[in-house]
Design a protein around this motif. Sequence first.
Motif, mmCIF file in Angstrom:
data_model
loop_
_atom_site.group_PDB
_atom_site.id
_atom_site.type_symbol
_atom_site.label_atom_id
_atom_site.label_comp_id
_atom_site.label_asym_id
_atom_site.label_seq_id
_atom_site.Cartn_x
_atom_site.Cartn_y
_atom_site.Cartn_z
ATOM 1 N N SER A 255 -63.877 24.570 28.518
ATOM 2 C CA SER A 255 -63.545 24.586 27.086
ATOM 3 C C SER A 255 -62.080 24.247 26.822
ATOM 4 O O SER A 255 -61.490 24.711 25.852
ATOM 5 C CB SER A 255 -63.868 25.960 26.469
ATOM 6 O OG SER A 255 -65.216 26.276 26.658
ATOM 7 N N ALA B 150 -61.125 29.580 26.486
ATOM 8 C CA ALA B 150 -60.987 28.525 27.491
ATOM 9 C C ALA B 150 -60.441 29.128 28.782
ATOM 10 O O ALA B 150 -59.805 30.191 28.768
ATOM 11 C CB ALA B 150 -60.033 27.454 26.971
ATOM 12 N N ARG C 225 -61.386 23.339 18.479
ATOM 13 C CA ARG C 225 -62.391 22.798 19.385
ATOM 14 C C ARG C 225 -63.597 22.303 18.583
ATOM 15 O O ARG C 225 -63.977 22.933 17.599
ATOM 16 C CB ARG C 225 -62.821 23.940 20.297
ATOM 17 C CG ARG C 225 -63.597 23.582 21.492
ATOM 18 C CD ARG C 225 -64.049 24.828 22.200
ATOM 19 N NE ARG C 225 -62.963 25.728 22.575
ATOM 20 C CZ ARG C 225 -63.157 26.936 23.090
ATOM 21 N NH1 ARG C 225 -64.376 27.389 23.271
ATOM 22 N NH2 ARG C 225 -62.144 27.703 23.417
ATOM 23 N N ASP D 49 -67.619 22.818 22.680
ATOM 24 C CA ASP D 49 -67.800 24.202 23.108
ATOM 25 C C ASP D 49 -69.178 24.396 23.728
ATOM 26 O O ASP D 49 -69.322 24.993 24.779
ATOM 27 C CB ASP D 49 -67.622 25.134 21.909
ATOM 28 C CG ASP D 49 -67.612 26.580 22.341
ATOM 29 O OD1 ASP D 49 -66.895 26.878 23.303
ATOM 30 O OD2 ASP D 49 -68.334 27.370 21.726
ATOM 31 N N ALA E 299 -69.547 22.960 27.084
ATOM 32 C CA ALA E 299 -68.854 23.656 28.153
ATOM 33 C C ALA E 299 -69.797 24.628 28.820
ATOM 34 O O ALA E 299 -70.496 25.382 28.170
ATOM 35 C CB ALA E 299 -67.656 24.406 27.590
#
Lengths: 665, 305
Positions: A437, A480, A516, A521, A524
């Motif tokens: 992320s 992240a 983001r 997202d 990820a």
Amino acid sequence: MLSNRWTSRTVRAATRRHAHLGVLAPLAAGLLGCLAAPLKLSRDDSGTVLARQLLAAPDPSQRGTYAIRTLYYGSGTDKRRAEYRDSVTLKTASVDGSKLAGPPNPSQGKVRKDYWGFDFTKLPVNGRVWYPDGAGPFPLVLIVHGNHNMKEFSDPGYRYLGELLASRGFILASVDENFLNGFMSNENDARGWMLLKHLQAWRHFNDSAGSPLHGRVDMTRIALMGHSRGGEAVAVAGAFNRLSHYPDDATVRFDFNFDIRSLVAIAPVDGQYRPAEKPTPLANYNYLLIHGSHDGDVSTFDGLAQYERVRYPDRGPWFKSAMYVYRANHGQWNTAWGSLDGGPRSARYLDVRGLVSQADQRRFAEVTITAFLEATLRDRREYLPLFRDHRVAGAWLPKTMYITRFQDASFRAAATFEEDVDVSRGTVAGITLEGDSLGTWKEATLPFRYRGSNQGHNAVLLGWNNRIAGDDTTRRGRPASYRLSLGDSVRAAWGIDDATTLVFSLAPTKATPGPRTPARDSAASGDSAGKKRAAPKSRSKPPATRAVDDTVPMDLTIEATDAEGRTARVPLSAYGVPRRPLEIGVYRRAGRDRRRFANPYEIVLQTYTVPLADFARATPGFDARRLSSVRWRFDRTEAGTVWLDHIGFARLSPDFNAPSVGGAR
Amino acid sequence: MSRALALFASIGLLVVPVAARAQREGHAPILLQLPVTARTMAMGGLTAGSRDVEAVFGNPALVGGSSAFSLSLGRYASGASTGHAATTMSIGSIGLGFGVALLDAPQVVARSPMHSDVLTDEGRVAAADLAASVAASLNWKGLRWGASARYLDARTGTTHSASPAFDVGVAKDLMNGFLSAGVVLQHLGRTLPGDGEGRALPTRLALGASGGGYGVSKWFDVGASANVAVREDGALFPAVGGEWALVPLEGIAFALRGGVRRPELRAQRALTGGVGVQFDRLSLDYGWEDMRGKGGAHRVTFRLR
């Protein structure tokens, strides 16, 4: 009456003149005010960061018990320096440095010879010495100045260090190299070589029965210190010390091999001399580097490049440390140089308002240099933690901000980002790297603030923004993270256990990726499935990155996981201050810093050392011997970007780790 | 530095006894005997050692040290006006300079070429001088050599005369470039035709040194200029000038200037002065020279480096 009229006219004329002055003076002052840059300094956090004194050792800046003696050694014929002509206790022979340095042009050669009375074939070996009144033998320290007006002699400016060190049982000689100053270039090899010629003279002083220093010099415990160009010279001397020939002219043979243990570089330059066209390599020396953020001469932290090149292949008891001092300048390390780094007329262009006082800057030098020499020349190991984490000496250090780099010879590099272009592979086989992320993930050369210059090594740049783009400004994604995984073979080869310390260096930047995208997202992967390799360049527009002036220190979580899946977490801020970049303004004219430098700050990595035992304390049952991964979780600051480098593991001597600030203990 | 001071001082001593002597005017055009820029005017008027745009009309060996453009406007008590525009540049090792200077000075009585009373006495007969120069310089054997060619044009009423003229000079930088010294043979050319037998160009050999921006303290710089010119008729014209500049901030300077000279023209007097302000590459200078009779002359020069 006539007189009155005349007086009245005169007064009116004077009043008009004053009225003009009254308008012009504020106009001129206003104009200058507009052209002058405002003083910008980062918010000082020293009140909290330096609030504690954890080292119990004696303050190294305090005088010791020895009475101080002084003497001069030199040619005894010096035309310009009365002390080296009339007051020498020990006579030395001149040395021929003509193969290492020469005047930049014939006219300069004539000017220099007329002034000094000698040329480069007869360089004098002059020094002023402070030494303890005792039988010895005492460790020997040489210090050499850098470039300055050759007619304003620089060697007396380290008296404050000489007296302090002599009182504590060291011999300090301040070496005269003023004859290499002025309009010179490409002479730093000669500066370093001269230091070794001085050591040859010292060997003679120590061995000669008639010498007042006979038997008092411990030639097995030697340190070299240098300032500015002298700072590069000590590295050159360190390299030359172990060579048999001069790299640029092998007809010059070397035979030095002194027992130099330690090198100290004060605001050094780097790369002005390149032996055989290569950066100067250094191996197996203790190395201390100090540099001020507001240096008006060497305005980038040049010495970091040399710091990177100090290696410890023999795994001996070596370490290196670099300390960046906020608001310190170039000249205040030397009392003969002072606060104006470009000479008296530099008051016109250098902004000295933000500088720490000369007394404070020298106190920092006294504390760190003395502690370093005590630790490395006299095995006073209680001073070692200072070089790992300056926060342990809050009462000793002047109240400003510091950034510390540190590495010892036991360091095993897991990821230095130099070896290839695969962002998912570490420095050794068995290390893998993954991002999750992240808005920014790339390996790149760490920049210096000078436009177009860099620190000579790579690091990984990681940016994140945990907010999900969209109308709902409260929506957050999974924090992240960046993970380093270790294979069994690496873990076994390095013998990782509770006594191992995780080491890495990190510096926040001012850049912040934009929010983001939801797709990013969701794409990820999670912790278990998330082996996300560096994605090929996306065709969609990347999140915009912008600079922010956020002065609040960022924070993140360091998370360690063992092979059983047990996870332990500690906050980064417990091991150092992850400050935003420190604001630097060197020049008085508005805009000049911006024109000269790419950034109003220097990216200086702070080294964090996290004992694996701290993870076990945070999560009972966590088994450091089966460490499988370390993750940097960007969960304590919503968005930001950091440079991360030199990730590895060290088996630090317990002397380095105790006492420790913060941690999970 | 001591040698430079000695040079300036000795020329200064030379100026004092001869400064007050009036001159006969047997040379023309008078435009060639007037200072070109305000800074030159303020510092005594001669330019054998001056760098930059002054060198286009002074010592051609010193053109091209920097790229610059300058523009002057001047006014005399008689109502006469003068101006110049000049530019210098470097192409490789060659320095180039181009300039044009103009004097518009109505006369009381038509005489060709004009005399210097046009600078002090208001007249109605149209008269003008023009000089257009091109100069070049290069390094050879450690010295800077230069030459310039000039077109001269003098008009009075319906009378028109023109002539080419040439300068050749040599120069050297001293004291790490703080000082430039030069020798120049100026205004070589034939007699300018006019009334009667016409008048000869003011051919002269000039020796000069000039320097500026020499820091003497934290905030102050000094500059100086010293020149001696010997005209072809043997007349000697020394001139010295000094400059004192306050530099409160890098790139900003406020200068005060003064000079003393032996005047070359009957209408001129010995003293000159001026002020200047510099803002990075821009400077604006004001110069003043004392004139006989009706007040002084004023000149303003704008310069872009």
